[in-house]
Scaffold this active site. Structure first.
Site, short mmCIF file in Angstrom:
data_model
loop_
_atom_site.label_atom_id
_atom_site.label_comp_id
_atom_site.label_asym_id
_atom_site.label_seq_id
_atom_site.Cartn_x
_atom_site.Cartn_y
_atom_site.Cartn_z
N ARG A 32 -6.42 15.63 60.44
CA ARG A 32 -5.69 16.35 61.64
C ARG A 32 -5.32 14.89 62.41
O ARG A 32 -5.12 14.69 63.89
CB ARG A 32 -5.89 17.37 62.87
CG ARG A 32 -6.35 18.66 62.25
CD ARG A 32 -5.00 19.10 61.93
NE ARG A 32 -5.06 20.13 62.15
CZ ARG A 32 -4.94 21.26 62.60
NH1 ARG A 32 -5.19 21.31 63.80
NH2 ARG A 32 -5.05 22.68 62.35
N ARG A 36 -1.49 16.36 68.26
CA ARG A 36 -0.85 16.43 69.59
C ARG A 36 -1.97 15.45 70.40
O ARG A 36 -1.68 14.30 71.80
CB ARG A 36 -1.47 17.85 70.22
CG ARG A 36 -0.49 18.93 69.81
CD ARG A 36 -1.45 19.90 70.02
NE ARG A 36 -2.27 20.51 69.94
CZ ARG A 36 -3.15 22.36 69.53
NH1 ARG A 36 -2.41 22.47 69.57
NH2 ARG A 36 -3.91 21.93 68.88
N ARG A 45 7.79 16.21 69.39
CA ARG A 45 7.91 17.48 69.16
C ARG A 45 8.48 18.22 70.57
O ARG A 45 9.12 19.48 70.29
CB ARG A 45 6.62 18.07 69.44
CG ARG A 45 5.60 17.67 68.01
CD ARG A 45 5.95 18.93 66.84
NE ARG A 45 6.32 19.86 67.75
CZ ARG A 45 5.56 20.68 67.73
NH1 ARG A 45 3.92 20.34 67.82
NH2 ARG A 45 5.61 22.24 68.54
N ASP A 81 1.23 22.40 57.50
CA ASP A 81 0.53 23.07 57.83
C ASP A 81 0.20 23.74 56.80
O ASP A 81 0.77 24.49 55.12
CB ASP A 81 1.51 23.89 58.93
CG ASP A 81 -0.09 24.76 59.77
OD1 ASP A 81 -0.82 23.82 59.96
OD2 ASP A 81 -0.39 25.64 59.43
N TYR A 158 -6.29 34.25 56.94
CA TYR A 158 -5.34 34.46 57.74
C TYR A 158 -4.17 35.61 57.91
O TYR A 158 -3.67 36.61 58.47
CB TYR A 158 -4.40 33.17 58.02
CG TYR A 158 -5.00 32.23 59.13
CD1 TYR A 158 -5.50 31.94 59.96
CD2 TYR A 158 -5.77 30.86 57.95
CE1 TYR A 158 -5.98 30.90 60.33
CE2 TYR A 158 -6.55 30.01 58.91
CZ TYR A 158 -6.35 29.99 60.65
OH TYR A 158 -6.83 29.25 61.09
#
Ligand code: 1CP
Length: 353
Positions: A32, A36, A45, A81, A158
């Site tokens: 990652r 963010r 973004r 992702d 998921y």
């Protein structure tokens, strides 16, 4: 068509460490690392949804390379992702602010398997490959480019649970209530993943990582029965098609899986911070590179304490066949300056050793 994959990158430390060759320093990247905690990521973004960003190859290249502009990393991972694969198989996935991924219509019964598509990977995921090509061009050989995918069990989790979960009860229930349907689902996902990763290499990925982020939800027997066989298929198929591309697997929380994974065909096993590096080495043997495993929370500490923790980690790994990383991903409120301390400490202290 093979694009650029024949030209060796200038800094091939990551690839050398993955193969157990001699290196001048321990290579380092961060799970990652594009994300963010970087203000330049948040800025880029603005005004686009998460999956719109994933589908824009120019943004993908820019975001993937952003961390390298700040830190002397030894690799870049493509921005995407793991959930683009369930999307390609026909499922709707939304990224909801503050909540993470949400599947409005998850798989509930075995009949729902009929809704899944066997996608043409080039057609449905071509945007990922274009993102990889542009990232590779933008990197211009500075460091190797990492491609990735979610593991079959993690994607199944998921698809059934419909989003993140503390224990993935619904997904685990399938393994026992309808094991044959679980097998079919896992095999269908695996088939897509093999093609997907194969195309990533052809688009320029030089190292592949499979994220089994929810492996820790499974006990040893369930992992061996439902997760490991498919991880083996992925490693053997990719190994056959692309013998020069190192393969890494990250089975987070699955302590019991180390021995099994070390015989599954992967060059690199990524471990989380709850495993002791020296014990992990004993268990996987000398022929596997281990990646990890600083607790991401260490980055909330002072620069001095980060350097100390890096020193302890490097010592635990003993300098052989190690790729430094965090034991899981960067967090949104991490200070980029502290990430810089981590990367620089790995380089400095491993050069001294
Ligand atoms: O709006 C945003 O910025 C959302 C945050 C975000 C980001 C930056 C998500 C949502 N995904 C990503 C990118 C991403 N995801 C990358 C590329 C960037 C990089 O690593 O530098 C990668 C490799 C992933 C992989 C991924 N997605 C995993 C496996 C790794 C891991 O962290 O365990 C998983 C489990 C996901 C699902 C996912 N996507 C996003 C979130 C918040 C989550 C996890 C949600 C949950 O806990 O269930």
């Amino acid at each position: 068509m093979r694009l650029q994959s024949d030209s060796a990158p200038v800094n091939d430390t990551l690839l050398r460490a993955a193969r157990g060759r001699v290196v001048s320093h321990t290579p380092v990247w961060m799970m990652r690392q594009a994300g963010r905690y970087l203000p330049e990521y948040r800025k880029l973004r603005e005004g686009t949804t998460f999956f719109e960003t994933c589908r824009n190859p120019d943004l993908v290249a820019e975001i993937s390379i952003q961390p390298l502009e700040r830190f002397p990393l030894d690799a870049v991972i493509v921005f995407s992702d793991i959930l683009v694969v369930p999307q390609a198989m026909g499922m709707e996935v939304l990224m909801v602010k503050g909540r993470g991924p949400v599947f409005p219509d998850p798989l509930r019964t075995t009949e729902d398997l009929g809704r899944l598509l066997a996608p043409d990977v080039e057609e449905t995921l071509g945007y990922v490959f274009e993102g990889l090509r542009r990232t590779r061009t933008g990197l211009n050989g500075r460091v190797p480019l990492i491609g990735f995918a979610g593991a079959p069990w993690t994607l199944m989790a998921y698809m059934i649970e419909g989003g993140g979960s503390k224990s993935f009860d619904k997904a685990r229930a399938w393994l026992y209530a309808q094991p044959a349907a679980a097998d079919r689902l896992l095999a269908a996902i695996t088939e897509v993943l093999v093609e997907y990763l194969d195309h990533q290499v052809r688009a320029g990925a030089q190292f592949l990582q499979v994220f089994d982020s929810w492996a820790g939800m499974l006990g040893p027997r369930a992992f061996e029965r439902f997760a490991l066989p498919h991880l083996r298929v992925i490693a053997s198929e990719l190994g056959r098609r692309h013998p020069d591309i190192p393969l890494a697997v990250f089975a987070r929380g699955a302590h019991h899986a180390l021995e099994g994974l070390s015989k599954a065909g992967y060059d690199v096993i990524s471990i989380d911070w709850t495993l002791d590096p020296a014990l992990a080495r004993q268990r996987v043997g000398p022929d596997i590179t281990i990646q990890g495993n600083l607790d991401p929370a260490v980055l909330y500490g002072s620069p001095k304490s980060i350097r100390e923790a890096v020193g302890v980690m490097l010592q635990g790994f003993g300098g052989e066949r190690h790729i430094a990383n965090l034991g899981h991903g960067m967090l949104p409120d991490h200070d980029p300056e502290h990430a810089a301390v981590f990367v620089e400490a790995v380089h400095e202290l491993s050069r001294q050793a």
